[in-house]
Design a protein around this motif. Structure first.
Motif, PDB file in Angstrom:
ATOM      1  N   THR A   1      89.314 -74.288 -65.715  1.00 38.07           N
ATOM      2  CA  THR A   1      90.598 -74.882 -65.337  1.00 38.07           C
ATOM      3  C   THR A   1      90.410 -76.313 -64.844  1.00 38.07           C
ATOM      4  OG1 THR A   1      91.480 -72.698 -64.748  1.00 38.07           O
ATOM      5  CG2 THR A   1      92.594 -74.623 -63.838  1.00 38.07           C
ATOM      6  N   GLY A   2      89.372 -76.529 -64.032  1.00 36.14           N
ATOM      7  CA  GLY A   2      89.091 -77.889 -63.558  1.00 36.14           C
ATOM      8  C   GLY A   2      88.754 -78.832 -64.687  1.00 36.14           C
TER       9      GLY A   2
ATOM     10  N   TYR B   1      89.807 -78.661 -67.848  1.00 38.61           N
ATOM     11  CA  TYR B   1      91.000 -78.997 -68.633  1.00 38.61           C
ATOM     12  C   TYR B   1      92.044 -79.758 -67.821  1.00 38.61           C
ATOM     13  CZ  TYR B   1      89.283 -76.260 -72.542  1.00 38.61           C
ATOM     14  OH  TYR B   1      88.522 -75.795 -73.593  1.00 38.61           O
ATOM     15  N   ALA B   2      92.018 -79.600 -66.511  1.00 41.82           N
ATOM     16  CA  ALA B   2      93.000 -80.299 -65.677  1.00 41.82           C
ATOM     17  C   ALA B   2      92.644 -81.763 -65.480  1.00 41.82           C
ATOM     18  CB  ALA B   2      93.119 -79.607 -64.322  1.00 41.82           C
ATOM     19  N   ASN B   3      91.370 -82.057 -65.266  1.00 43.58           N
ATOM     20  CA  ASN B   3      91.005 -83.443 -64.946  1.00 43.58           C
ATOM     21  C   ASN B   3      89.695 -83.903 -65.570  1.00 43.58           C
ATOM     22  OD1 ASN B   3      89.013 -82.212 -63.300  1.00 43.58           O
ATOM     23  ND2 ASN B   3      90.465 -82.079 -61.587  1.00 43.58           N
ATOM     24  N   GLY B   4      89.155 -83.101 -66.488  1.00 34.17           N
ATOM     25  CA  GLY B   4      87.927 -83.491 -67.162  1.00 34.17           C
ATOM     26  C   GLY B   4      86.677 -83.296 -66.337  1.00 34.17           C
ATOM     27  N   ALA B   5      86.793 -82.670 -65.162  1.00 36.63           N
ATOM     28  CA  ALA B   5      85.636 -82.485 -64.293  1.00 36.63           C
ATOM     29  C   ALA B   5      84.704 -81.433 -64.878  1.00 36.63           C
ATOM     30  CB  ALA B   5      86.086 -82.062 -62.898  1.00 36.63           C
TER      31      ALA B   5
END
Length: 390
Positions: A314-315, A317-321
């Protein structure tokens, strides 16, 4: 066909991961080798940590569990028939466990997948993983005699100990640790009320026994037996007699006997594979680790794995992290090894091994006596039993 995450395995680990990703807006496809009927009929454990319960609530798959599940505030530890209760709620400041069968969890998650149209492919044969060390992995399989290809960003290997996922990691990368126990659990499932309202783990001169349940009307009992024991030598009446002896007179007095619905012998092993990720592949659940059932950590470890993995994906896809993905294996393994330790310790405390001599037996008795008389020792047992924090 293309998706963001290809999930190999339609057991509770893969199904729960899919629902966690769905809630977060990440697409996935679950590929399961077996039929739906087979998956839903598998008899497995039934004690859920509150962390697992919380994840099912998080994805909205907790309605039937809330109605039918049994909250347990404690469990009993018996020594040669003398029962001592471990008060989980009191010792942990409010934590409990939920008795709700893994079979029921699986059914609930399948129903959720169908209702939400999250793709779930049963009887996917010949699954093979490709390009795992590239940025364009894909999965091939056969469905109804037709060759299929699923392109994805990541692969989640939730296909159990015998699945294809772990074996797709190069042998010079993967390291495994294993302990095979010299006995198994002979289990019987019967539609009779349980002998006690909580679980009883018994250390007896003749071997281990466990009184458990799936509901107020369905009981699950186990006795320690040779792993190669012939089930034909154990008619129902012999099992009930042995249970009454090993669990002790108080439990025997509350025992209702009845015909077995299912009878089997399960081997016991401790197993861990490291690392739990390679390239774009991430392992979760039994694909990466096995625990003996003493303490009921198998499903619960799978749940913590997919919690960590869902957070990492999820991280990304949410912010590229990508730090969550690169740190997934180490984070998951830190909890895995603690649960492995507890299951190994609890098994050693309650079972008779081939080399258990008089001295070893006295050591078991002394340790149980210490636990019974020490609040600090009981806190340690209770904290591990209800599940360490994620």
């Amino acid at each position: 066909m293309r998706t963001q995450v290809a999930i190999i395995g339609g057991g509770p680990a893969g199904l729960l991961l899919q629902q966690l990703l769905h809630v977060a807006g990440v697409t996935s496809v679950v590929l399961e080798q077996r039929s739906r009927d087979y998956v839903e009929a598998r008899i497995r454990a039934g004690v859920l940590e509150m962390g697992t319960v919380g994840l099912l609530e998080q994805v909205g798959v907790d309605g039937r569990m809330a109605r039918e599940g049994l909250i347990h505030d404690g469990f009993a530890l018996a020594l040669d028939g003398e029962i001592h209760r471990i008060d989980l709620r009191d010792l942990t400041g409010g934590s409990t466990v939920m008795v709700y069968g893994q079979t029921e969890v699986t059914k609930d998650l399948i129903e959720a997948a169908i209702a939400r149209a999250t793709p779930l492919v049963f009887e996917a044969e010949g699954v093979a993983l490709h390009g795992l060390d590239t940025d364009a992995p894909f999965v091939t399989y056969t469905k109804d005699g037709v060759n299929q290809r699923l392109d994805c960003d990541f692969v989640a290997g939730c296909d159990g100990y015998h699945g294809v996922s772990r074996t797709s990691i190069p042998a010079d990368v993967l390291k495994t640790y294993e302990k095979v126990y010299p006995f198994g659990w002979l289990g019987i499932l019967a539609d009779v009320p349980p002998c006690d309202h909580e679980l009883i783990y018994s250390n007896h001169e003749r071997g281990f026994a466990l009184a458990s349940m799936r509901s107020n009307l369905r009981s699950r009992y186990y006795i320690q037996a040779p792993v190669d024991e012939d089930l034909a030598a154990w008619p129902d009446e012999r099992i009930w007699d042995e249970l009454a002896l090993r669990l002790g007179p108080a439990a025997a007095a509350g025992m209702t006997r009845g015909p077995s619905l299912e009878k089997s012998i399960a081997p016991l092993r401790s197993f861990v594979a490291e690392p739990m990720s390679w390239g774009r592949l991430f392992l979760a659940g039994d694909a990466a680790h096995i625990v003996p059932p003493t303490g009921a950590k198998g499903l619960n470890l799978a749940a913590s794995d997919v919690h960590y993995l869902a957070e990492a994906l999820t991280g990304f896809y949410a912010n590229g992290a990508a730090d969550g993905l690169t740190g997934y294996s180490a984070k998951a393994l830190a909890r895995v090894w603690k649960a492995e330790r507890f299951s190994w310790w609890f098994t050693g405390l309650t079972h008779r091994f081939p080399d258990t001599d008089d001295f070893s037996r006295r050591m078991q008795r002394a340790e149980i006596d210490y636990i019974v008389g020490s609040h600090a020792a009981q806190v340690t047992v209770a904290e591990n039993y209800v599940g360490l924090p994620y």
